[in-house]
Design a protein around this motif. Structure first.
Motif, short mmCIF file in Angstrom:
data_model
loop_
_atom_site.label_atom_id
_atom_site.label_comp_id
_atom_site.label_asym_id
_atom_site.label_seq_id
_atom_site.Cartn_x
_atom_site.Cartn_y
_atom_site.Cartn_z
N LEU A 518 0.82 -1.22 0.00
CA LEU A 518 0.00 0.00 0.00
C LEU A 518 0.84 1.26 0.00
O LEU A 518 0.31 2.37 0.16
CB LEU A 518 -0.93 0.01 1.22
CG LEU A 518 -1.93 -1.15 1.32
CD1 LEU A 518 -2.75 -1.04 2.61
CD2 LEU A 518 -2.87 -1.14 0.11
N ALA A 519 2.14 1.12 -0.16
CA ALA A 519 3.02 2.30 -0.15
C ALA A 519 2.61 3.27 -1.25
O ALA A 519 2.38 2.88 -2.40
CB ALA A 519 4.47 1.85 -0.34
N GLY A 520 2.49 4.53 -0.88
CA GLY A 520 2.11 5.57 -1.83
C GLY A 520 0.62 5.76 -2.00
O GLY A 520 0.18 6.72 -2.64
N SER A 521 -0.19 4.88 -1.41
CA SER A 521 -1.65 5.01 -1.56
C SER A 521 -2.27 5.92 -0.51
O SER A 521 -3.41 6.36 -0.66
CB SER A 521 -2.30 3.63 -1.47
OG SER A 521 -2.16 3.09 -0.16
N GLY A 522 -1.52 6.19 0.56
CA GLY A 522 -2.07 6.99 1.64
C GLY A 522 -2.79 6.17 2.70
O GLY A 522 -3.13 6.69 3.76
N ALA A 523 -3.02 4.88 2.41
CA ALA A 523 -3.67 4.01 3.38
C ALA A 523 -2.65 3.53 4.41
O ALA A 523 -1.45 3.48 4.15
CB ALA A 523 -4.33 2.83 2.69
N ASP A 524 -3.15 3.16 5.58
CA ASP A 524 -2.27 2.76 6.68
C ASP A 524 -2.80 1.46 7.27
O ASP A 524 -3.97 1.39 7.67
CB ASP A 524 -2.22 3.86 7.74
CG ASP A 524 -1.25 3.54 8.85
OD1 ASP A 524 -0.28 2.81 8.60
OD2 ASP A 524 -1.48 4.01 9.99
N ALA A 525 -1.96 0.45 7.35
CA ALA A 525 -2.34 -0.84 7.92
C ALA A 525 -1.74 -0.97 9.32
O ALA A 525 -0.53 -0.77 9.50
CB ALA A 525 -1.85 -1.98 7.03
N VAL A 526 -2.58 -1.30 10.29
CA VAL A 526 -2.14 -1.44 11.68
C VAL A 526 -2.83 -2.64 12.30
O VAL A 526 -3.90 -3.06 11.84
CB VAL A 526 -2.46 -0.18 12.52
CG1 VAL A 526 -1.70 1.02 12.01
CG2 VAL A 526 -3.95 0.09 12.55
N PRO A 527 -2.26 -3.22 13.36
CA PRO A 527 -2.99 -4.25 14.09
C PRO A 527 -4.28 -3.68 14.67
O PRO A 527 -4.38 -2.48 14.98
CB PRO A 527 -2.01 -4.64 15.20
CG PRO A 527 -0.66 -4.26 14.68
CD PRO A 527 -0.89 -3.04 13.84
N ALA A 528 -5.27 -4.54 14.82
CA ALA A 528 -6.57 -4.07 15.29
C ALA A 528 -6.46 -3.40 16.65
O ALA A 528 -7.18 -2.44 16.94
CB ALA A 528 -7.55 -5.25 15.36
N ALA A 529 -5.57 -3.90 17.51
CA ALA A 529 -5.42 -3.31 18.85
C ALA A 529 -4.97 -1.86 18.78
O ALA A 529 -5.41 -1.02 19.58
CB ALA A 529 -4.43 -4.13 19.68
N VAL A 530 -4.10 -1.55 17.81
CA VAL A 530 -3.65 -0.16 17.65
C VAL A 530 -4.80 0.72 17.17
O VAL A 530 -4.99 1.84 17.65
CB VAL A 530 -2.47 -0.11 16.65
CG1 VAL A 530 -2.06 1.34 16.38
CG2 VAL A 530 -1.29 -0.91 17.18
N TRP A 531 -5.58 0.22 16.23
CA TRP A 531 -6.73 0.99 15.73
C TRP A 531 -7.75 1.21 16.84
O TRP A 531 -8.31 2.30 16.99
CB TRP A 531 -7.37 0.24 14.57
CG TRP A 531 -8.56 0.94 13.99
CD1 TRP A 531 -8.54 1.98 13.10
CD2 TRP A 531 -9.94 0.67 14.25
NE1 TRP A 531 -9.83 2.37 12.78
CE2 TRP A 531 -10.71 1.57 13.48
CE3 TRP A 531 -10.59 -0.26 15.05
CZ2 TRP A 531 -12.11 1.58 13.50
CZ3 TRP A 531 -11.99 -0.25 15.07
CH2 TRP A 531 -12.72 0.66 14.30
#
Length: 674
Positions: A518-531
């Protein structure tokens, strides 16, 4: 004749009534400011095209009509709600403080009233004189407060415009009606506050009045006790309603229940304050001996004065403390709900500009983002719901609601969607699943049809196929099929994607792969606990902003009231201090006595406020966490201790400052010469 005498007594007792004037003027200023700002939000006309006309069929014989429902971001309804609550809280504090302040001012003149009775004044004349004094002070203070409110309204509206609560430009409306209401409320409050004190002063005989100047009566009247018990019973009834079945109504109950309990304890304070004061004085007397013993005697021997001094501290500590603790427990419950409702171990948040402007662009960037997520090694499925807003109507109202369209093959695996009634698998075509709380409030049942109007102005009737357990912050209150949502919101983009890894694949490795893909898309992937932690922080920040808006004006006013009441009480004790000097007390001993007396009154008031806060907090925690496991307990010790410490510092400072002035400008030899 009596009105002329009232004006003369107010002029002669300027220092005594100055406190009442300031307290009432500030109260009317806050009420007037809330009223004029609310009038501006009501008078706001949304620009053309920013609202949707909705037809209502009418109810109970009323004809059909059309209403305009403003779209999100194009109205000032959020500010209007906050201002209404600010007005209610400020109005309560105003009534509460003014009644105590006027009662204290009248009680401080018992000797003068006794002398008037001795020279032939009738009880009716005494009552009219006191009410006339209240009218003089109330008119001047209310007029001052309304003028200040009118001057401050443009500044408030300028600060409130283009904010989250009012993302529009607000202009002042006609001020005459809101300011007239504020001024009338101020005068009514002042007259009611003086009425009970005037009635007490007029009922006693001449000799009894002179005796009351030295010693307060040990009992309070049956009418006051009756109303105190009545309000206490009402508060207990509201406490009993703070239960799991109340849903989101538990939060408003937690706000207004302390008000009834504060009124009850204020009415019964002459009975309650001395009793609790004796208990708190036990360690004080053992530690300080003489000064602590004198402080205890003053608190116990003058229950009405002690009750009046404790009233503003009790009011703000109970109301502010209950709101702070309740909102913290509500945030704990919200965090636990989000944690239990998210089944997917990974959350991808969409680019901020896309989620903020779902209608922007002509393509389908969500489809590209979905494909990039699914192409990541280890990803089995992804749940990205289509957010949209629709207008839910009934016979006499139209409400803008959040809805989402889901893929029924993925969403129940990524998020907990437990059907308490009906069958979610039947969600297809023109159907809807709703939250349990909405079903309870609106009396919906499975099989009912909900008339809706979409933002593209088309109308529909959606059949309820399931009632789901509430999952605020994760699931919308209305859930419809994905194809139906896409048909009415073709450019809407998911705000977040819940990602399900394949069996046996580590979520951490999937997150690392998503970061690369997803690099460059502006989206951010995180573990559910962080979200989930980020959502919890957002809820708490929103609560903090709400507390500042709701309690800021009331807290400022209460601080003024605490200082005002303590100053009035100390300034009337000059003769008492001089007499104590004649009996051999040193200035240091008198200052220590005042220190411990004001501290004792403050601690008694804070004890009652703490009892209310803890009771409300325990009940709302039980109501909001029912059915949830492992809910964190977050007690905001900083704000709670800050409220208590500020009240004590203000109380002690406001009592010691005039005492030092009195002792510095008076000498026992002067009293002896007199």
């Amino acid at each position: 004749m009596m009105f002329f005498l009232s004006r003369q007594t107010v002029r002669r007792h300027r220092s005594l009534y100055a406190g009442s004037f300031v307290a009432l003027a500030v109260g009317v200023f806050l009420l007037g400011l809330a009223a004029t700002a609310t009038a501006a939000t009501i008078a706001y006309d949304a620009p053309p095209g920013s609202s949707i006309p909705v037809s209502l069929p009418g109810y109970d014989g009323e004809p059909a009509r059309t209403v305009d429902v403003p779209l999100s971001g194009e109205d000032a309804s959020g500010l209007q709600v906050v201002l209404s609550m600010v007005g209610v809280i400020s109005g309560f504090i105003t009534i509460f403080v003014i009644a105590s302040t006027f009662a204290f001012a009248v009680a401080a003149r018992r000797r003068e009233i006794g002398l008037l009775r001795l020279i032939g004044a009738t009880p009716g004349q005494i009552r009219r004189m006191v009410l006339g004094e209240a009218l003089v002070v109330a008119f001047a203070a209310s007029a001052t407060g309304t003028v200040l409110a009118q001057l401050a309204t443009p500044l408030l509206l300028a600060k409130a415009s283009y904010t989250e609560l009012a993302p529009v430009k607000l202009e002042p409306a006609s001020p005459w009606l809101p300011l007239a209401i504020a001024m009338g409320a101020g005068m009514v409050v002042a007259m009611l506050g003086a009425r009970s004190a005037a009635r007490r002063a007029g009922k006693v005989g001449a000799v009894d009045a002179l005796r009351e100047a030295a010693l307060e009566p040990p009992r309070i009247g049956p009418v006051r006790i009756g109303f105190g018990v009545l309000f206490l019973a009402g508060g207990i009834v509201l406490l009993s309603l703070i239960r799991p079945s109340s849903g989101e109504a538990a939060a408003p109950l937690a706000m207004f229940t302390p008000m009834l309990l504060v009124i009850a304890l204020t009415l019964l304070a002459p009975l309650v304050v001395p009793w609790i004061g004796r208990l708190w004085a036990i360690p004080l007397v053992a530690w300080t001996r003489v000064s602590g013993r004198l402080a205890r005697s003053n608190v116990v021997a003058a229950p009405r004065r002690s009750a009046s001094l404790a009233a503003p501290i009790l009011g703000i500590s109970a109301i502010a403390g209950s709101m702070v603790l309740s909102l913290s427990f509500v945030a704990d419950a919200a965090a636990a709900t989000i944690r239990d409702s998210v089944l997917a171990p990974i959350v991808v948040t969409a680019p901020a500009e896309e989620s903020a402007s779902p209608a922007a662009g002509s393509g389908r960037p969500d489809r590209e983002l979905r494909e990039r997520i699914l192409q990541t090694p280890g990803v089995a499925a992804v749940d990205g719901s289509i957010p949209l807003r629709l207008i839910r109507t009934d016979s006499d109202s139209a409400e803008l609601e959040d809805a989402e369209g889901i893929d029924l093959t993925v969403a129940p695996k990524a998020r907990r969607m437990t059907a308490v009634e009906g069958d979610l698998s039947k969600l297809a075509g023109k159907t809807v699943a709703i939250g349990k709380e909405m079903a309870g409030f609106e009396q919906y049942e499975v099989g009912d049809e909900i008339p809706v109007t979409y933002t593209d102005r088309s109308t529909d009737r959606l059949k309820i196929v399931a009632i789901l357990a509430d999952a605020f912050g994760v699931n919308a209150s209305l859930i419809i099929p994905e194809d139906l949502a896409r048909a009415h919101a073709p450019n809407a983009q998911p705000a977040q994607w819940f990602v399900l890894p394949a069996d046996g694949v580590s979520p951490d490795s999937v997150v690392a792969g998503l970061d690369q893909n997803l690099a460059g898309s502006g989206a951010d992937a995180v573990p559910a606990a962080v979200w989930e932690a980020a959502q919890d922080e957002g809820v708490r920040q929103g609560n903090q902003l709400g507390l500042i808006l709701l309690l800021g004006p009331a807290a400022l006013y209460s601080a003024i009231a605490i200082v005002n009441t303590l100053l009035m009480g100390s300034l009337q004790r000059g003769h008492e201090f001089v007499t104590s000097r004649l009996l051999g007390a040193t200035p240091a001993q008198i200052r220590r006595m005042v220190l411990w007396e004001s501290t004792l009154v403050g601690v008694v008031a804070l004890s009652l406020g703490t009892a209310i806060t803890v009771t409300v907090g325990i009940l709302i925690r039980h109501a909001m966490t029912d059915g949830l496991a492992d809910v964190a307990v977050t007690v905001p010790w900083g704000p709670l201790l800050g409220i208590a410490g500020t009240c004590l510092v203000l109380a002690v400072g406001a009592a010691l400052a005039p005492t030092a002035v009195i002792l510095r400008h008076s000498h026992p030899s002067a009293a002896a010469a007199e």
